[in-house]
Design an enzyme around this catalytic site. Sequence first.
Site, PDB file in Angstrom:
ATOM      1  N   ASP A 262       0.869  -1.173   0.000  1.00 20.36           N
ATOM      2  CA  ASP A 262       0.000   0.000   0.000  1.00 20.36           C
ATOM      3  C   ASP A 262       0.909   1.229   0.000  1.00 20.36           C
ATOM      4  O   ASP A 262       2.137   1.104   0.003  1.00 20.36           O
ATOM      5  CB  ASP A 262      -0.926  -0.037   1.225  1.00 20.36           C
ATOM      6  CG  ASP A 262      -2.190   0.801   1.020  1.00 20.36           C
ATOM      7  OD1 ASP A 262      -2.271   1.552   0.029  1.00 20.36           O
ATOM      8  OD2 ASP A 262      -3.091   0.723   1.865  1.00 20.36           O
TER       9      ASP A 262
ATOM     10  N   GLU B 140       0.245   4.468   1.902  1.00 19.35           N
ATOM     11  CA  GLU B 140       0.230   5.400   3.031  1.00 19.35           C
ATOM     12  C   GLU B 140       1.348   5.138   4.033  1.00 19.35           C
ATOM     13  O   GLU B 140       1.765   6.039   4.753  1.00 19.35           O
ATOM     14  CB  GLU B 140      -1.132   5.347   3.731  1.00 19.35           C
ATOM     15  CG  GLU B 140      -2.283   5.934   2.901  1.00 19.35           C
ATOM     16  CD  GLU B 140      -2.879   4.962   1.887  1.00 19.35           C
ATOM     17  OE1 GLU B 140      -2.324   3.850   1.697  1.00 19.35           O
ATOM     18  OE2 GLU B 140      -3.903   5.315   1.269  1.00 19.35           O
TER      19      GLU B 140
ATOM     20  N   HIS C 134      -3.026  -0.009  -3.311  1.00 14.65           N
ATOM     21  CA  HIS C 134      -3.353   1.403  -3.135  1.00 14.65           C
ATOM     22  C   HIS C 134      -4.393   1.835  -4.172  1.00 14.65           C
ATOM     23  O   HIS C 134      -4.148   1.786  -5.379  1.00 14.65           O
ATOM     24  CB  HIS C 134      -2.094   2.255  -3.244  1.00 14.65           C
ATOM     25  CG  HIS C 134      -2.356   3.706  -2.951  1.00 14.65           C
ATOM     26  ND1 HIS C 134      -2.919   4.123  -1.763  1.00 14.65           N
ATOM     27  CD2 HIS C 134      -2.149   4.826  -3.683  1.00 14.65           C
ATOM     28  CE1 HIS C 134      -3.051   5.447  -1.791  1.00 14.65           C
ATOM     29  NE2 HIS C 134      -2.600   5.897  -2.942  1.00 14.65           N
TER      30      HIS C 134
ATOM     31  N   HIS D  77      -0.927   0.952   6.930  1.00 16.55           N
ATOM     32  CA  HIS D  77      -1.268   2.109   7.761  1.00 16.55           C
ATOM     33  C   HIS D  77      -2.255   1.711   8.844  1.00 16.55           C
ATOM     34  O   HIS D  77      -2.864   0.635   8.769  1.00 16.55           O
ATOM     35  CB  HIS D  77      -1.891   3.198   6.875  1.00 16.55           C
ATOM     36  CG  HIS D  77      -2.982   2.666   6.001  1.00 16.55           C
ATOM     37  ND1 HIS D  77      -4.263   2.466   6.457  1.00 16.55           N
ATOM     38  CD2 HIS D  77      -2.966   2.242   4.708  1.00 16.55           C
ATOM     39  CE1 HIS D  77      -4.988   1.958   5.477  1.00 16.55           C
ATOM     40  NE2 HIS D  77      -4.230   1.798   4.408  1.00 16.55           N
TER      41      HIS D  77
ATOM     42  N   HIS E 171      -6.923   4.977   7.895  1.00 12.78           N
ATOM     43  CA  HIS E 171      -8.264   4.808   7.325  1.00 12.78           C
ATOM     44  C   HIS E 171      -8.514   3.319   7.146  1.00 12.78           C
ATOM     45  O   HIS E 171      -7.591   2.519   7.300  1.00 12.78           O
ATOM     46  CB  HIS E 171      -8.391   5.531   5.971  1.00 12.78           C
ATOM     47  CG  HIS E 171      -7.602   4.900   4.870  1.00 12.78           C
ATOM     48  ND1 HIS E 171      -6.225   4.990   4.793  1.00 12.78           N
ATOM     49  CD2 HIS E 171      -7.971   4.146   3.809  1.00 12.78           C
ATOM     50  CE1 HIS E 171      -5.800   4.327   3.728  1.00 12.78           C
ATOM     51  NE2 HIS E 171      -6.832   3.797   3.116  1.00 12.78           N
TER      52      HIS E 171
ATOM     53  N   GLU F 248      -7.283  -2.387   7.521  1.00 12.45           N
ATOM     54  CA  GLU F 248      -6.950  -3.250   6.392  1.00 12.45           C
ATOM     55  C   GLU F 248      -6.019  -4.391   6.810  1.00 12.45           C
ATOM     56  O   GLU F 248      -6.134  -5.510   6.317  1.00 12.45           O
ATOM     57  CB  GLU F 248      -6.350  -2.404   5.273  1.00 12.45           C
ATOM     58  CG  GLU F 248      -7.397  -1.466   4.687  1.00 12.45           C
ATOM     59  CD  GLU F 248      -6.799  -0.383   3.801  1.00 12.45           C
ATOM     60  OE1 GLU F 248      -5.807  -0.643   3.103  1.00 12.45           O
ATOM     61  OE2 GLU F 248      -7.348   0.736   3.802  1.00 12.45           O
TER      62      GLU F 248
HETATM   63 ZN   LIG Z   1      -3.651   3.099   0.124  1.00 11.22          ZN
END
Ligand SMILES: [Zn+2]
Length: 285
Positions: A8, A10, A60, A107, A119, A138
């Site tokens: 990802d 972030e 992402h 993240h 998030h 996630e």
């Molecule tokens: Zn992402």
Amino acid sequence: MKVFISVDMEGISGLVRWADVSSQGIDFERNRSLMTADANAAVEGAFAAGATEVIVEENHGVEDLCVLLMDEVHPRCSVIRGAGRHGSTTAAGLDESVGVVLLVGHHGRAGSYPGIMAHTISYGMFKLVRLGGNPIGEADFFAIRAGELGVPIGMVSGDQIAAEQVSAICPWAETVIVKEALGNQSGHCIPPTRARPMIQAGAECAVKRAMAGELEPFTAISGPYNFEVELRNPVSDNMRENLNSLDEFEILDDKVIGITAPNMNLGFRRVAYLGYADRAGVTKY
Ligand SMILES: [Zn+2]
């Protein structure tokens, strides 16, 4: 051993703000290169430990999940990218043949503070995602899905919040903290050039330990699953109409949707669907 790397953006070293990870940001092109380099470091570590195959899956959600720079990707791995994959969009390459999962650039979950760009699945649409009453992110989705398949999580790289949240459920996982979150869009970063050898070492250690049988699949939470997704905005007319035609979704109040799923492949997909369920007539996910 076959290694699955979810990458990802972030949690990539050096990145702290939304403009860093969206295509409109002034540094987006450079940051794609940083993302590719962090992923490559994990690939290198996995092969150094003796991996026979490394699959990198893009996680992402901008530009249809095509963010890695393919001409800079490590020559020995392969990459799953693009939207509309079979199964869960971010775990299509994850199956029982995988020996260990590494989370690169991940993240903290929605609602975390601090937590760089924290998030869960859709920052724009979801305020919070709960499973069995508890907020999840996630990394939790990945740990549970991998656990269903008998596969352990071996490593996470990102900020200290992502590391803490993975450690809380998978205490055996290697954690590579490449930045310290100071808020939701600020952090104390080490240069990516210093973060990469750390990611490489973490990945090597994780794969070696997986081969030695030292890592456990996460099975403390299992299906069937009950989610609640707290939306930032009230349910739109389009969303209401779409969800009313699907038994697995229930509008609990004007900002909270209940979702059931027998397994986390469908759980992942159903929660992700809510992120675009306000498009008229879209009821496939
Ligand atoms: Zn992402």
